[in-house]
Scaffold this active site. Sequence first.
Site, PDB file in Angstrom:
ATOM      1  N   CYS A 113      94.784 -31.964 -56.802  1.00 11.58           N
ATOM      2  CA  CYS A 113      95.782 -32.978 -57.177  1.00 11.58           C
ATOM      3  C   CYS A 113      95.784 -33.269 -58.675  1.00 11.58           C
ATOM      4  O   CYS A 113      96.759 -33.800 -59.201  1.00 11.58           O
ATOM      5  CB  CYS A 113      95.556 -34.264 -56.391  1.00 11.58           C
ATOM      6  SG  CYS A 113      95.772 -34.027 -54.631  1.00 11.58           S
ATOM      7  N   HIS A 250      99.124 -40.261 -60.044  1.00 12.56           N
ATOM      8  CA  HIS A 250      99.177 -39.354 -58.897  1.00 12.56           C
ATOM      9  C   HIS A 250      99.599 -40.163 -57.670  1.00 12.56           C
ATOM     10  O   HIS A 250      99.143 -41.279 -57.457  1.00 12.56           O
ATOM     11  CB  HIS A 250      97.801 -38.728 -58.676  1.00 12.56           C
ATOM     12  CG  HIS A 250      97.703 -37.902 -57.442  1.00 12.56           C
ATOM     13  ND1 HIS A 250      98.672 -36.994 -57.087  1.00 12.56           N
ATOM     14  CD2 HIS A 250      96.761 -37.843 -56.463  1.00 12.56           C
ATOM     15  CE1 HIS A 250      98.315 -36.408 -55.955  1.00 12.56           C
ATOM     16  NE2 HIS A 250      97.167 -36.909 -55.556  1.00 12.56           N
ATOM     17  N   ASN A 280     101.986 -37.152 -50.538  1.00 12.25           N
ATOM     18  CA  ASN A 280     101.107 -36.590 -51.567  1.00 12.25           C
ATOM     19  C   ASN A 280     101.440 -35.104 -51.719  1.00 12.25           C
ATOM     20  O   ASN A 280     101.164 -34.304 -50.834  1.00 12.25           O
ATOM     21  CB  ASN A 280      99.646 -36.783 -51.138  1.00 12.25           C
ATOM     22  CG  ASN A 280      98.657 -36.227 -52.144  1.00 12.25           C
ATOM     23  OD1 ASN A 280      99.037 -35.540 -53.091  1.00 12.25           O
ATOM     24  ND2 ASN A 280      97.387 -36.521 -51.924  1.00 12.25           N
TER      25      ASN A 280
HETATM   26  N1  ACO Z   1      97.591 -42.847 -37.403  1.00  9.84           N
HETATM   27  C1  ACO Z   1      96.901 -43.821 -36.736  1.00  9.84           C
HETATM   28  N2  ACO Z   1      95.595 -44.046 -36.916  1.00  9.84           N
HETATM   29  C2  ACO Z   1      94.962 -43.269 -37.809  1.00  9.84           C
HETATM   30  C3  ACO Z   1      95.597 -42.236 -38.509  1.00  9.84           C
HETATM   31  C4  ACO Z   1      96.968 -42.040 -38.287  1.00  9.84           C
HETATM   32  N3  ACO Z   1      97.688 -41.092 -38.914  1.00  9.84           N
HETATM   33  N4  ACO Z   1      94.710 -41.626 -39.318  1.00  9.84           N
HETATM   34  C5  ACO Z   1      93.535 -42.259 -39.126  1.00  9.84           C
HETATM   35  N5  ACO Z   1      93.679 -43.237 -38.204  1.00  9.84           N
HETATM   36  C6  ACO Z   1      92.672 -44.154 -37.682  1.00  9.84           C
HETATM   37  C7  ACO Z   1      91.269 -43.653 -37.903  1.00  9.84           C
HETATM   38  O1  ACO Z   1      90.905 -42.744 -36.892  1.00  9.84           O
HETATM   39  C8  ACO Z   1      90.479 -44.943 -37.864  1.00  9.84           C
HETATM   40  O2  ACO Z   1      90.287 -45.294 -36.500  1.00  9.84           O
HETATM   41  P1  ACO Z   1      88.859 -45.926 -36.028  1.00  9.84           P
HETATM   42  O3  ACO Z   1      88.745 -47.202 -36.803  1.00  9.84           O
HETATM   43  O4  ACO Z   1      89.092 -46.096 -34.588  1.00  9.84           O
HETATM   44  O5  ACO Z   1      87.840 -44.904 -36.421  1.00  9.84           O
HETATM   45  C9  ACO Z   1      91.427 -45.969 -38.474  1.00  9.84           C
HETATM   46  O6  ACO Z   1      92.735 -45.371 -38.422  1.00  9.84           O
HETATM   47  C10 ACO Z   1      91.096 -46.313 -39.916  1.00  9.84           C
HETATM   48  O7  ACO Z   1      90.835 -45.088 -40.626  1.00  9.84           O
HETATM   49  P2  ACO Z   1      90.425 -45.094 -42.151  1.00  9.84           P
HETATM   50  O8  ACO Z   1      90.201 -43.686 -42.578  1.00  9.84           O
HETATM   51  O9  ACO Z   1      89.365 -46.095 -42.409  1.00  9.84           O
HETATM   52  O10 ACO Z   1      91.777 -45.640 -42.804  1.00  9.84           O
HETATM   53  P3  ACO Z   1      92.078 -45.973 -44.308  1.00  9.84           P
HETATM   54  O11 ACO Z   1      92.581 -47.349 -44.414  1.00  9.84           O
HETATM   55  O12 ACO Z   1      90.956 -45.552 -45.206  1.00  9.84           O
HETATM   56  O13 ACO Z   1      93.315 -45.014 -44.624  1.00  9.84           O
HETATM   57  C11 ACO Z   1      93.737 -42.905 -45.707  1.00  9.84           C
HETATM   58  C12 ACO Z   1      93.176 -43.623 -44.479  1.00  9.84           C
HETATM   59  C13 ACO Z   1      95.215 -43.199 -45.783  1.00  9.84           C
HETATM   60  C14 ACO Z   1      93.486 -41.428 -45.584  1.00  9.84           C
HETATM   61  C15 ACO Z   1      93.041 -43.442 -46.975  1.00  9.84           C
HETATM   62  O14 ACO Z   1      91.653 -43.459 -46.771  1.00  9.84           O
HETATM   63  C16 ACO Z   1      93.361 -42.651 -48.220  1.00  9.84           C
HETATM   64  O15 ACO Z   1      94.450 -42.690 -48.750  1.00  9.84           O
HETATM   65  N6  ACO Z   1      92.370 -41.948 -48.764  1.00  9.84           N
HETATM   66  C17 ACO Z   1      92.501 -41.252 -50.042  1.00  9.84           C
HETATM   67  C18 ACO Z   1      93.373 -40.063 -49.985  1.00  9.84           C
HETATM   68  C19 ACO Z   1      93.505 -39.541 -51.392  1.00  9.84           C
HETATM   69  O16 ACO Z   1      93.733 -40.280 -52.339  1.00  9.84           O
HETATM   70  N7  ACO Z   1      93.311 -38.277 -51.633  1.00  9.84           N
HETATM   71  C20 ACO Z   1      93.166 -37.857 -53.022  1.00  9.84           C
HETATM   72  C21 ACO Z   1      94.006 -36.875 -53.477  1.00  9.84           C
HETATM   73  S1  ACO Z   1      94.348 -35.643 -52.302  1.00  9.84           S
HETATM   74  C22 ACO Z   1      93.976 -34.084 -52.993  1.00  9.84           C
HETATM   75  O17 ACO Z   1      93.282 -33.938 -53.985  1.00  9.84           O
HETATM   76  C23 ACO Z   1      94.445 -32.917 -52.219  1.00  9.84           C
END
Ligand code: ACO
Length: 323
Positions: A113, A250, A280
């Site tokens: 990214c 980003h 993204n």
């Molecule tokens: N729909 C419904 N529920 C979901 C989904 C979905 N699509 N995906 C995950 N969940 C659930 C999980 O299983 C979890 O359930 P549990 O509590 O029963 O275990 C719950 O939702 C919470 O999951 P978290 O991972 O804690 O959710 P979070 O608030 O952290 O959001 C996300 C997840 C959106 C992925 C976030 O962590 C994020 O944006 N992370 C960073 C991503 C990023 O910036 N990447 C960098 C660049 S990418 C690159 O370089 C290619």
Amino acid sequence: MIRSIVRGVGTALPRRIMKNAEFETLVDTTDEWIVQRTGIRQRHVAAEDETTASLGEAAARAALANAGLTPADIDMIVLATSTPNNTFPATAVEIQERLGMRHGFAFDMQAVCSGFVYAVTAADSHIRSGLARRVLVIGAETFSRILDWSDRTTCVLFGDGAGAMILEGVESPGLLTDRGILAASLRSDGSHRDKLYVDGGPSTTQTVGHLRMEGREVFKHAVGMITDVVEDALARGGITAQDLDWFVPHQANKRIIDASARKLGIPEEKVVVTVHLHGNTSAASVPLALGAAVADGRIRQGDLVLLEAMGGGFTWGAVLLRW
Ligand code: ACO
């Protein structure tokens, strides 16, 4: 001194728009969860005939038109991508061929990214060293091809697209009031490589593999890393966040963008956001956001603009420039 000024920008997106609701039939998720946790409402997904090379070419042609230039005016192409058409040759040389260029040189840059930010700094270094005069910098991705479409924790987050920028070397007095790239800061730390990676590759599995991410872990590090590198670029440029006209981050997650801007003291109205439209798009995300803000007249000549990205590796970086 020589400064690399922006001559033009352009973008390209696949024809098909996929709204969040479509995921409700694929995996256990809801439009509400996706919007609330990420800010994403839709993304573009490439058809079979749309590839990283074709999207990159379209963005490049749009940037050339925006700059009033032709491929004959370009002497270097750097393509930031993690989803090349082939393992080799570089997709940049395929784009070079598609543009009808038989001169100059072209190569790919792989920093996930952060790829576009890395590629802009590489272009700037080539220009200032005299190896190139006009550089086409492209970020193009087809992440839909490396997604595990049964994994709800990743498949809802990414999209396909491309953006391009043309940089040109011009003699400048070397002042903060100069147009062009004023400062940059790059970082990486491979100890985080297993938090965001693709589980395949030519030298290991001999397969392409799928994207894997510990989202919560990435989130935990993102805001601190982003704000550190932005503050370093601002310090190198001799300005503060208050002096900025536009912050172009980003586009991974609206919550990360908001938290970073808040920590840096940058007001919401100066932040360019397209994550709701594109998801993204990895290396394409910053030039797609830039392209949108230039096309609608927000970013204008003379504005101070800060680009920032963070991604797999981890890699992260920031570029300060005057439009
Ligand atoms: N729909 C419904 N529920 C979901 C989904 C979905 N699509 N995906 C995950 N969940 C659930 C999980 O299983 C979890 O359930 P549990 O509590 O029963 O275990 C719950 O939702 C919470 O999951 P978290 O991972 O804690 O959710 P979070 O608030 O952290 O959001 C996300 C997840 C959106 C992925 C976030 O962590 C994020 O944006 N992370 C960073 C991503 C990023 O910036 N990447 C960098 C660049 S990418 C690159 O370089 C290619």
